[in-house]
Design a protein around this motif. Sequence first.
Motif, PDB file in Angstrom:
ATOM      1  N   THR A  51       0.837  -1.177   0.111  1.00 34.48           N
ATOM      2  CA  THR A  51      -0.084   0.079   0.004  1.00 34.48           C
ATOM      3  C   THR A  51       0.908   1.317  -0.131  1.00 34.48           C
ATOM      4  O   THR A  51       0.483   2.337  -0.736  1.00 34.48           O
ATOM      5  N   ILE A  52       2.135   1.141   0.579  1.00 37.05           N
ATOM      6  CA  ILE A  52       2.890   2.449   0.527  1.00 37.05           C
ATOM      7  C   ILE A  52       4.380   1.894   1.029  1.00 37.05           C
ATOM      8  O   ILE A  52       4.486   0.903   1.553  1.00 37.05           O
ATOM      9  N   ASN A  53       5.363   2.544   0.616  1.00 36.50           N
ATOM     10  CA  ASN A  53       6.612   2.614   1.220  1.00 36.50           C
ATOM     11  C   ASN A  53       7.508   3.820   1.057  1.00 36.50           C
ATOM     12  O   ASN A  53       6.859   4.857   0.597  1.00 36.50           O
ATOM     13  N   LEU A  54       8.541   3.953   2.097  1.00 35.97           N
ATOM     14  CA  LEU A  54       9.231   4.947   2.215  1.00 35.97           C
ATOM     15  C   LEU A  54      10.447   4.698   2.699  1.00 35.97           C
ATOM     16  O   LEU A  54      10.847   3.808   3.406  1.00 35.97           O
ATOM     17  N   ALA A  55      11.546   5.770   2.053  1.00 33.02           N
ATOM     18  CA  ALA A  55      12.939   5.381   2.334  1.00 33.02           C
ATOM     19  C   ALA A  55      13.426   6.664   3.027  1.00 33.02           C
ATOM     20  O   ALA A  55      13.002   7.443   2.869  1.00 33.02           O
ATOM     21  N   PHE A  56      14.265   6.371   4.017  1.00 32.80           N
ATOM     22  CA  PHE A  56      14.810   7.383   5.085  1.00 32.80           C
ATOM     23  C   PHE A  56      16.052   6.789   5.493  1.00 32.80           C
ATOM     24  O   PHE A  56      16.205   5.614   5.557  1.00 32.80           O
ATOM     25  N   ASP A  57      16.833   7.859   5.924  1.00 30.23           N
ATOM     26  CA  ASP A  57      18.111   7.720   6.700  1.00 30.23           C
ATOM     27  C   ASP A  57      17.765   7.520   8.228  1.00 30.23           C
ATOM     28  O   ASP A  57      17.071   8.444   8.773  1.00 30.23           O
TER      29      ASP A  57
END
Length: 164
Positions: A51-57
């Motif tokens: 449904t959703i994805n997020l890339a982060f540090d």
Amino acid sequence: IASARRSRAIAVVSAKGGHHNAEQGLSLFALEGLMHGERLCTRTLREDAVTINLAFDVAGIQADVVAVGYVDGLLQLFGVDASAQRLLPSDPSDRTGGRLVLLGSFEAHSGPVGCLRASHDGARLLSLSSIHESVAEWDVIKGVKLRNIDFSFQVHHCDYAGTD
């Protein structure tokens, strides 16, 4: 995880099917080579729809993370290594050469994950299920749920405001 300069990359979730009848997957592309289609690796994802994805540090562990939310409420966290140094620990089920390592799978919500937001330092993550009116906060480094917040109204979006 050792400290090293990381290459910039873009994480892309592809849907199952398409003109190649491919499996649903998470692909990592080198940002510098994106115009040439330089795919670093692809990892097959679960059968349930993303449904959703997020890339982060995540500053505390000097690593990039990709969070993937599914229609069944599951949340998966993947460690990303776009460099040649291979800073991530090995994962026996990994077929990406250590570039996309599954850090954990969590039963986040009883309905679809509709929103993901990382804190400014990436150490915490919010996940939202708008159908069931709840927001969960996660400790990304420890891989544990910190709290679940239930609302008596429908929530469409969540985010962190301000600093710690």
